[in-house]
Design an enzyme around this catalytic site. Structure first.
Site, mmCIF file in Angstrom:
data_model
loop_
_atom_site.group_PDB
_atom_site.id
_atom_site.type_symbol
_atom_site.label_atom_id
_atom_site.label_comp_id
_atom_site.label_asym_id
_atom_site.label_seq_id
_atom_site.Cartn_x
_atom_site.Cartn_y
_atom_site.Cartn_z
ATOM 1 N N ASP A 303 0.853 -1.175 0.000
ATOM 2 C CA ASP A 303 0.000 0.000 0.000
ATOM 3 C C ASP A 303 0.888 1.223 0.000
ATOM 4 O O ASP A 303 1.914 1.258 0.668
ATOM 5 C CB ASP A 303 -0.868 0.007 1.266
ATOM 6 N N GLU A 344 -3.144 16.634 7.134
ATOM 7 C CA GLU A 344 -3.047 17.499 5.954
ATOM 8 C C GLU A 344 -3.464 18.928 6.296
ATOM 9 O O GLU A 344 -2.795 19.886 5.943
ATOM 10 C CB GLU A 344 -3.948 16.970 4.840
#
Lengths: 678, 192, 572
Positions: A303, A344
């Site tokens: 991943d 973020e």
């Protein structure tokens, strides 16, 4: 690291191994290993000959006695090697077992009442209530509530983790402790069937099932044993032609020297030690088969997020559209992100501060209305002081701009594409009908990934990065990280299809996963490593669990798998290569009476026929001892191509194994001569 | 299933037996008779009256002084039961046999042991070797010449023209003893 | 002598050079591809298949394939047994040869059915013209074809990906015989005819020799038989002395052609492998390993034989031609040694000189070929035997690089190891136990010093004679240390049984192995894959063959040829 390490010098283990070495002389134990069983039969026979010769004063009892003594030693050394490996496994098993203290559980009955029962009586499907301060009695899944859990006993990680019902953080492990709140757990394993139980059995070597490769190796060793049994058994009738009589102890000595005792003695130690190494890097395997399969992996699915890149993207740049200043964009972006607690969001606030000196403002007095991110709108933002600021996916923000009466700016597409192509994620910021610019969110690739992938490539393993990103972004990150291929915009179905496609080509696929939606792919993959932090479904589907929940651990698992096979191969080669020198020691000595001219074959210049035979037997026994550390540690693995690796091991163990015994036997012979035993 | 297999195997065996055990030989034989009739019957050498002297390929025994002698034969040149001596190098009888042959050869030819090529002391593989080496022939020329009363050089010349060299050097140069002796007889007839 | 070495080198180069196109042709034939030869042999093949009722479209799995092979060979064996026993009463018997005694008939039928061609009779006096034609020659075609068919089935298994069928045995058998062996045999037969090999249905001819003696000269259908004898790694000669007999091998040229014929098809089989499995490098590797096993043996034999008879230097004679006991002058010692090593390496078994009279180490080199039994090998089965060694080498090498062992993308697991072990174990078992029984029986019955019983030679060389016989039977070779008095019930029965088991165990086990591998998916190559065509693996394979061979046979080598060598004056 939570797993205790034991060393060869661990005195308790050594002491126990010495005792076990004697206990294992039981023929019922030896018969499981045909090579060592033959040695035992030979030892008994030689001892009998010795006894008869001693009583009847015939033959050469001193010689027979010597041979018998060393044969028993060969056997004891072999047993010692196995006992050492088992002892180290047991020590680890005990450590594992200590994590599973016997506890009681509050079982929830159908009527909502709880009853206090011993944890060992819990069955799969039972519901238990665990409150703060209590131990979780068995592996299970949280079906109600949320709690912080101390899993340090399993993972060694001291910070508590959150476990809650639903989602990917619902799995709890028996033997961990709830620190706060109350949860209801559905038990997912029967007693003795939990992951821990199975791992304990594996490292103890008690119910160790032979792996396919061990079975095949066992057949090869049995074949060699049979061949040499045949060679030695036919010597008396063959020598009868020449009128040569070969005493039984000499025949037994030759047989024991020829059959692959080195590998035969060490093969089970190698297997157990391999499992131990796996445990030491905090990986629990369901079977030895899975570990061997890891050594064969062709394709590694990783991943992107959390494995190749740091889990979260960071804001790297503000790109204002024409007519917008950088500061204006940064200000709007920071405002929109103030309530965004995702990494973020936080990185945007930080970047605005770093680039434009904008401090996070306190908007409390302005009665801001924060618009949280939703999968539906794919935007987030803030309504404050009459301003409507939004940030989010390009399409979503553009739709918002149009809905507010604006028009999509000309240059936006180009900026967005440039960001995407460089592997970043573009986040468009708009205020009302006006698009301000783009925030460049960047994936940060973990340190050292590139070199890891390079060594994997040298081993012949192809790495495929799996990501939900669009192909442009994926390609850029793939290039930067140095993976061989990528699967972009991947759904769980795509992942599954990729695994199936690889397998259809005959390849073995390894992957890591933690989410419930990873479970089918984990089950389909040949090596599926579930993160310990993942869901129960994921853990059950995979065939290994990484206690550290470190997805790059796969690389180490692959190396351990390879090392296991290599150690077996190296010692098999060494064992067979040794035979050449032993032949040159024993065969001339054996027929010297009938054919004095054979003296020229005594290339090692061994003192007497007696000492030649004894030296070979002693060398054979000592070499087992000398190789125990190698068997337990495994041969050094280097990520080389197949041909280079084979060349290296052939030189070391093949050629070395041919030459070394010539020197070794000569040395033993010199010692025997010096000791007056020749 | 098994019966079907068996029936198939029997039929196949019969058909192939007729082809490879019969037809194949007939084809080769037909080619032989047409292209190589002399070789096909065994390269036989006949006298003018048609009686067979022997085959140019099969050695025969010679013991008279006037003939070149062939190699020793373990079967006394019985061309109906070819065989070698099967003496291994360590057999004492073999050594004795070689010693006896050497003594006889040296006394018969009056030469030094060094000049005796080893093939003249050893039995050939089939016991029918038609050849000797040029050295093996030359070492006998003195005896043959004197027995026949022919000039030595004439006999040596005969030997030399009877040396056959192998194609591309794959093989050894040889002298066919029977042909050489026939040539001797012919030379006798011409020079009474 | 140096010219002879050059000659040997030339013959080897020519054999290799010819084997490459022949191998390609064989591969095309068995892959069912068109060849330029189809118009000639195609109709013949179709005719045979139709006449025998073979359904050419039916594929067989390994069990059916093996069953067909065994049943078909059993039928041929019975036919051979019947004709050998009854030949005295059958037509085509110009020399009035009597029927074979039962144990000899058993031995001879087993010998020719198994492509061994061990001969406990002498051709001139033991077989009628009928037996030579319809049994011996017929079986020389069909058994070579059987071996080639088995090898092709194994190769198809290796090439296959999840394949259930290995081909059709009956079709393969006929193809090998009609498309490969028949045309080549016709060519060789014509060359031999030109060199003087007889071809006549008449019996022996009586000659009155130049010195007035009587000489009966045996003849027969020699040219046709010798051709397939050499090509099909059969080796059973028309005459007792085999290709040492001037009729079977009249000239240096015939000797060159026959020498090449020994090597041609065994070598070509390896090239065919490269085409069938579509990996030329693997074929090159296998070929190189075989060559690297063959050349050292050749070097030993050639130098030993050229070096002369060990007992003769003391006599002071001219030994420049080498050891000549049992050898023919037209071939000389070097070309005879070359033939001896070729014939044992390839399981051919024909001889152009008497092996019993070879120098000790020359004889050892020949025996080593029988022991390894995988250097080029019999038509087809040479590769099959090497395949077993490959499985072992791949297994050990695979482990050493840390991967589950695989060969040509096929994973080698417990089942494959079991089958390989069975095939590998049988060979030393047959040789060592057989020789042990013979050696023990001899020691128990013969009075040493008093009588040599069935041995021709005393001492270690006598031991070598017994050892060689069982080695030859187990390797399905057929050559012999002919001093052994082997036409006795003991030898007829023991070697007969060994020949049969040594033929079919090493064919059926690899077929099963190939069947098992064929069913597996092919794993694609990666940088971590052991390349079977690499030099490194070649060295590994070579070492495995040498070390296993050495370990199995060193004691008997010491008791026989090595003890003899060291006892001879030049040896010590």
């Amino acid at each position: 690291m939570s797993m205790p390490r034991t060393t060869l010098r661990d005195r308790a283990v050594v002491r126990q191994a010495v005792v076990d070495a004697w206990r294992k002389l039981d023929p019922r134990v030896q018969v499981r290993n045909p090579v060592m069983f033959v040695v035992e039969a030979g030892s008994l026979l030689t001892t009998a000959v010795f006894a008869v010769e001693l009583v009847s004063s015939t033959g050469d009892p001193a010689f027979s006695g010597h041979v018998a003594f060393w044969l028993w030693f060969t056997l004891l050394f072999a047993n010692f090697a196995e006992a050492m490996a088992e002892g180290r496994g047991k020590a680890q098993a005990d450590a594992l077992r200590r994590t599973r203290t016997e506890t009681t559980a509050n079982r929830l009955a159908g009527d909502g009442q709880t009853a206090c029962v011993p944890a060992s009586t819990l069955r799969r499907g039972d519901l238990v209530v665990v409150v703060a301060g209590e131990w979780i009695p068995a592996d299970g899944e949280v079906i109600e509530g949320i709690a912080s859990v101390d899993e340090s006993a399993i993972t060694g990680e001291s910070a508590p983790v959150i476990r809650e019902s639903g989602g990917d953080r619902s799995a709890v492990t028996g033997g961990t402790r709830v620190l706060s709140d109350r949860i209801i757990v559905r038990v997912t394993s029967d007693p003795g069937q939990s992951f821990l139980d199975r791992m304990i059995a594996l490292v103890e070597g008690a119910e160790r099932q032979k792996t396919p490769n061990e079975l095949a190796l066992g057949i090869l060793l049995a074949l060699l044993t049979l061949v040499f049994l045949l060679v030695v058994a036919t010597i008396p009738p063959l020598a009868a032609y020449a009128g040569a009589e070969v005493p039984i102890p000499v025949l037994v000595a030759l047989l024991v020297c020829l059959i692959p005792t080195t590998i035969g003695a060490l093969v089970s130690a190698i297997g157990i030690a391999g499992m131990n190494r796996l445990v030491q890097c905090n990986v629990l395997a369901m079977s030895g088969r899975a570990v061997e399969a890891a050594g064969d992996v062709h394709t590694l699915l990783l991943d992107k997020t959390g494995t190749i890149t740091l889990g979260n993207r960071q804001a790297a740049e503000f790109i204002p559209l024409p007519g917008v200043s950088g500061e204006e964009l940064a200000d709007a972006a920071q405002l929109a992100s103030l309530a965004d607690e995702t990494p973020e969001g936080r990185s945007i606030v930080v970047l605005a501060k770093a680039r434009h000196g904008l401090r996070g403002r306190d908007l409390t007095g302005l009665a801001p209305v924060f618009v949280p991110f939703s999968a539906h709108t794919r935007m987030s933002g803030v309504d404050v002081a009459g301003r409507e600021i939004r940030k989010g996916a390009t399409d979503a923000v553009l739709a918002y701009v149009i809905s507010r009466g604006g028009s999509p700016p000309q240059d936006l597409r180009a900026v967005v594409e440039r960001v995407a192509r460089s592997g970043g994620t573009p986040l468009v910021v708009a205020e009302g009908p006006r698009a301000l610019g783009v925030i460049h969110l960047k994936d940060v690739i973990k340190d050292g990934m590139r070199s890891r992938f390079e060594s994997l490539r040298a081993m012949g393993i192809r790495t495929v990065m799996v990501t939900g990103d669009n192909p442009l972004t994926a390609a850029a990150i793939a290039r930067e990280a140095g993976v061989d291929d990528f699967l972009a915009e991947a759904t769980p179905e795509d992942k599954m299809a990729l695994i199936r496609r690889e397998q259809a080509e005959g390849k073995l696929v390894a992957m890591t996963g933690d989410g419930t939606n990873d479970a089918p792919a984990l089950a389909q993959a040949d090596v599926g490593v579930a993160m310990n932090s993942g869901t129960t479904a994921a853990k059950e589907a995979g065939n290994m669990v990484d206690l550290d929940s470190n997805p790059t651990k796969l690389v180490e698992v692959v190396e351990i798998g390879k090392q296991l096979l290599m150690t077996r191969g190296a010692l098999t080669t060494f064992s067979i290569a040794n035979d050449v020198a032993k032949y040159f020691a024993i065969v001339p000595a054996m027929f010297l009476l009938a054919f004095p001219q054979l003296a020229v074959l005594n290339v090692m210049g061994l003192a007497t026929p007696r000492s030649a035979i004894l030296s070979a037997v002693i060398f054979n026994a000592l070499v087992i001892v000398a190789l125990i550390p190698l068997a337990l540690k495994g041969v050094a693995y280097r990520p080389l191509g197949a041909a280079a690796l084979l060349r290296r091991n052939m030189l070391v163990y093949g050629l070395g194994g041919t030459i070394l015994p010539f020197l070794g036997i000569k040395a033993v012979d010199l010692l025997l001569a010096a000791a007056g035993l020749a | 299933m098994m019966r079907a297999q068996l029936r198939l195997a029997v039929r196949l065996a019969l058909v192939t037996m007729l082809l490879f055990g019969g037809a194949y030989h007939l084809v080769v034989w037909a080619a032989a008779v047409i292209i190589f009739p002399r070789q096909a019957e065994g390269s036989l050498l006949r006298r003018v009256d048609g009686t067979v002297i022997g085959s140019r390929l099969i050695g025969q025994s010679f013991s008279r002084q006037g003939y070149f002698h062939p190699r020793p034969s373990a079967v006394a040149f019985d061309a109906a039961s070819s065989a070698g001596s099967n003496y291994g190098p360590s057999h004492p009888d073999h050594r004795r046999a070689v010693e006896a042959r050497l003594a006889a050869f040296v006394s018969l030819e009056g030469v030094d042991p060094r000049d005796v090529p080893s093939e003249m002391l050893t039995a050939s593989g089939a016991g029918l070797d038609p050849h000797i080496s040029p050295a093996g022939a030359l070492v006998q020329t003195a005896r043959v010449a004197s027995a026949r009363g022919l000039p030595l050089e004439r006999v040596r010349q005969l030997v030399r023209i009877h040396i056959e060299h192998p194609l591309f050097g794959v093989g050894r140069p040889v002298v066919n003893v029977l042909e050489l002796n026939l040539a001797l007889d012919a030379a006798d007839a011409r020079e009474p | 002598m140096s010219g002879d070495y050059g000659a040997v080198a030339l013959l080897i180069v020519v054999a290799i050079g010819l084997s490459i196109p022949v191998g390609r042709y064989i591969a095309l034939v068995f892959m069912g591809r068109p060849t330029w030869f189809d118009r000639v042999v195609g109709p013949l093949e179709g005719f045979i298949l139709r006449l025998s009722g073979v359904d050419a479209t039916r594929g067989q799995d390994w069990r059916q394939y093996a069953t067909s092979l065994l049943v078909s060979n059993a039928v041929m064996w019975l036919a051979a047994l019947a004709i050998f026993t009854a030949q005295g009463h059958l037509p085509f018997n110009p020399d009035a040869i009597a029927g074979m005694e039962p144990t000899l008939a058993f031995n001879t039928a087993s010998s020719f059915t198994t492509n061994t061609n061990l001969q406990h009779y002498s051709g001139e006096t033991g077989l009628s013209l009928l037996s030579q034609m319809v049994v011996v020659t017929f079986l020389q075609f069909m058994t070579a074809a059987t071996g080639m068919a088995a090898a092709m089935a194994v190769m198809r298994g290796l090439a296959g990906d999840r394949l259930t069928t290995l081909g059709n045995f009956h079709v393969d058998l006929v193809r090998a015989a009609v498309r490969v062996l028949l045309p080549m045999s016709l060519v060789i037969a014509l060359v031999l005819l030109g060199q003087g090999t007889p071809m006549t249905f008449d019996g022996a001819v009586s000659a009155s020799t130049l010195e007035g003696g009587e000489q009966r000269i045996a003849r027969g259908v020699v040219a046709s038989m010798v051709a397939i004898k050499q090509l099909g790694t059969n080796g059973g000669g028309y005459f007792g002395a085999n290709s040492a007999h001037p009729f079977e091998n009249p000239t240096a040229l015939s000797n060159a052609v026959e020498s090449i014929s020994i090597l041609l098809l065994p070598m070509a089989t390896i090239w065919a492998l490269g085409h069938v499995v579509r990996r030329r490098r693997v074929a090159v590797m296998v070929f190189a390993v075989m060559l690297a096993l063959y050349l050292p043996l050749l070097a030993v034999a050639v130098t030993q034989e050229a070096g002369g008879h060990p007992a003769m230097p003391q006599l002071g004679v001219d030994q420049s031609a080498g050891a000549m006991e049992g050898k023919e002058v037209r071939m000389g010692s070097v070309l005879t040694a070359f033939w001896a090593v070729s014939t044992t390496a390839t399981s051919n078994g024909s001889v152009n000189g008497m092996l019993d009279s070879l120098t000790p180490l020359g004889g050892l080199a020949a025996m080593a070929g029988l022991w390894l039994n995988c250097i080029f090998g019999g038509v087809g089965v040479g590769f099959v035997n090497m395949f077993v060694f490959i499985v072992i080498a791949v297994f050990v090498a695979g482990m050493m690089i840390g991967r589950t062992p695989e060969f040509l993308g096929k994973r080698v697991e417990a089942k494959e190891m079991k089958l390989a072990s069975l095939a590998l174990l049988w060979h030393p078992l047959a040789i060592l136990v057989g020789t042990a029984i013979a050696s023990w029986t001899w020691s128990a019955t013969a009075q040493p010093g008093d009588t040599l019983a069935w041995l021709r030679n005393p001492g270690p060389h006598g031991f070598s004679e017994m050892l060689y016989e069982f080695s030859s039977a187990a390797a399905n070779n057929g050559s012999g240390f002919e001093g052994l008095g082997d036409n006795t019930p003991f030898w007829n029965i023991t070697t007969g049984v060994v020949m049969v088991l040594s033929r079919y165990v090493p064919i059926v086990a690899p077929l099963a192995l190939a069947g098992s591998l064929a069913a597996k998916p092919t794993v694609p190559d990666s940088a971590g894959t052991l390349q079977a065509g690499s030099l490194t693996f070649g060295v590994m394979l070579w070492a495995v063959v040498v070390v296993l061979g050495l370990l199995m046979f060193l004691p008997v080598a010491v008791l026989g040829p090595i003890a003899e060598f060291l006892a001879l004056p030049t040896g010590s």
